[in-house]
Design an enzyme around this catalytic site. Structure first.
Site, PDB file in Angstrom:
ATOM      1  N   ASP A 262      -8.489  -3.654  -6.782  1.00  0.00           N
ATOM      2  CA  ASP A 262      -8.386  -2.540  -6.456  1.00  0.00           C
ATOM      3  C   ASP A 262      -8.450  -1.536  -7.280  1.00  0.00           C
ATOM      4  OD1 ASP A 262      -7.166  -0.703  -4.661  1.00  0.00           O
ATOM      5  OD2 ASP A 262      -4.904  -1.752  -5.147  1.00  0.00           O
TER       6      ASP A 262
ATOM      7  N   HIS B 257      -7.392  -5.324  -2.579  1.00  0.00           N
ATOM      8  CA  HIS B 257      -5.926  -4.273  -2.107  1.00  0.00           C
ATOM      9  C   HIS B 257      -6.063  -4.584  -0.849  1.00  0.00           C
ATOM     10  CE1 HIS B 257      -3.914  -1.277  -1.029  1.00  0.00           C
ATOM     11  NE2 HIS B 257      -4.135  -0.806  -0.070  1.00  0.00           N
TER      12      HIS B 257
ATOM     13  N   CYS C 170       0.725  -0.991  -0.300  1.00  0.00           N
ATOM     14  CA  CYS C 170      -0.052  -0.029   0.018  1.00  0.00           C
ATOM     15  C   CYS C 170       0.470   1.029   0.132  1.00  0.00           C
ATOM     16  CB  CYS C 170      -1.008   0.140   1.167  1.00  0.00           C
ATOM     17  SG  CYS C 170      -1.657   1.219   1.243  1.00  0.00           S
TER      18      CYS C 170
END
Length: 300
Positions: A238, A269, A190
Site C-alpha cells: 500500500d 490495501h 481506509c
C-alpha cells in the site's frame, strides 16, 4: 477429458490492477481511466470480466456473521451531530447475552458509506463481546445506496469537516450509550482508518483504544494531542498510505504515544475486506485476532 476452467480467485491478477483499483477507489483516477488501464492487461486467459470479478466487491459471498445470528441483536439508532450534518444514523449490534453494559467499539466504514462488509464487521465485533456501532456517513443523503460507485460519489460530495464532526459525535454518542460501560474503542478501514487516527487526535479523552487499518494520519497540527493506545495495521504493498507512515511515527514517538504498528508482508490495501480479490485470508485473520485481543486488553 476437458480441463476445468481456472477459478477466478486463482487467476494471476497483475499487481498493477490492484494498484489502479486503489487509485480509482480513492478518486485519484476516474472510471474511464481505470477501465482503460485494465484493458492493457487483458489476455486470452485474463479478460476484463475476470479481472473485474476479482477487483469489485461480492458482498453476498463474503458474509461471516448473519444478521439473524442468535448470538447478537442488531438494530439502527439515530444520534445528533450539531456541528456536522444534524441527524445521523448507525447500525448498533449488541451481544445477546449482554446483561447490562459492556465495552463499546465504533466501526468506521471506507469512503463509500455503510456497505455490507462493514456491517458484517460490526457483527463480528459484537460476537467477540463488544457493543458495536457502525455509523453511515451517507444517512443525510438517504444512506448507503447499495452500490459502491454511487456511494463513493455521494460521500465525495459531502463536506469533509462536517463528516469528521459526525464521527466525533458518533464516538461520543456510543461512549455515553446506555449499553456502554464508558470504555470506547474504534476500528476503521481506509477512510475509516483515517477517522480512527483523527479521533485519537481530536477527542483523545474519549477514545480508549484505536485500531486504524491502512488509514492516513490526522492533520499534523492535531497529532500532538494523541495519547493512544493505538494498534496500526498496514499493508506492505500500500504505497499511498505507507508514504505517510514515517512522519506519523516520528510524531507518535515525539508525543510518547503508546502505539504498535504491524506491517503485513505482501498484502494490499484492503487486505481485510473479504469481499474483493485484495483479501488476504491469513493476514486478515491475524490482524483481526490482534485487534480483538487489543480491545479486550485496553477496554477491560
Amino acid at each position: 477429458m476437458k480441463a476445468s476452467p481456472t477459478p477466478v480467485s486463482d487467476l494471476p491478477i497483475p499487481q498493477e490492477a490492484f494498484d489502479w483499483y486503489d487509485e480509482y477507489a480513492h478518486g485519484v483516477i476516474d472510471r474511464r481511466t481505470f477501465m482503460g488501464r485494465l484493458a492493457t492487461l487483458t489476455t486470452a486467459g485474463l479478460t476484463m470480466g475476470s479481472m473485474l470479478s476479482v477487483l469489485m466487491p461480492d458482498y453476498a459471498a463474503a458474509e461471516q456473521v448473519s444478521f439473524n445470528d442468535p448470538e447478537i441483536k442488531a438494530s439502527y439508532e439515530t444520534f445528533e451531530s450539531p456541528e456536522g450534518h444534524g441527524e445521523c444514523r448507525g447500525y448498533l449490534v449488541v451481544p445477546s447475552d449482554l446483561k447490562a453494559k459492556g465495552p463499546a467499539v465504533l466501526v468506521v466504514h471506507e469512503n463509500r458509506g455503510l456497505n455490507p462488509y462493514v456491517k458484517d464487521v460490526a457483527r463480528r465485533v459484537a460476537k467477540a463481546g463488544f457493543v458495536a456501532f457502525a455509523p453511515d456517513a451517507l444517512h443525510p443523503l438517504g444512506g448507503y445506496p447499495g452500490n459502491d460507485d454511487k456511494g463513493r460519489s455521494m460521500q465525495g460530495s459531502m463536506d469533509r469537516a462536517k463528516l469528521e464532526q459526525d464521527f466525533i459525535a458518533a464516538a461520543k454518542f456510543l461512549k455515553a450509550h446506555s449499553r456502554s460501560n464508558g470504555k470506547l474503542g474504534a476500528v476503521g478501514f481506509c477512510f475509516g482508518g483515517y477517522v480512527v487516527n483523527m479521533l485519537a487526535a481530536a477527542v483523545p479523552d474519549a477514545l480508549d483504544a484505536g485500531v486504524p487499518f491502512y488509514g492516513t494520519p490526522a492533520a499534523k497540527e492535531l497529532r500532538k494531542n494523541i495519547k493512544g493506545p493505538l494498534m496500526i495495521q498496514l499493508a506492505e504493498l500500500d504505497k499511498r498510505v505507507n508514504a505517510s507512515w514515517p512522519e506519523y511515527e516520528e510524531d507518535l514517538k515525539a508525543g510518547e504515544v503508546d502505539y504498535t504498528m504491524h506491517m503485513y508482508s505482501g498484502a494490499n490495501h484492503g487486505f481485510h475486506n473479504d469481499s474483493t480479490g485484495r483479501y488476504d485470508e491469513e493476514d486478515a485473520a491475524l490482524a483481526w485476532k490482534r485487534t480483538i485481543e487489543f480491545f479486550k486488553e485496553k477496554l477491560a
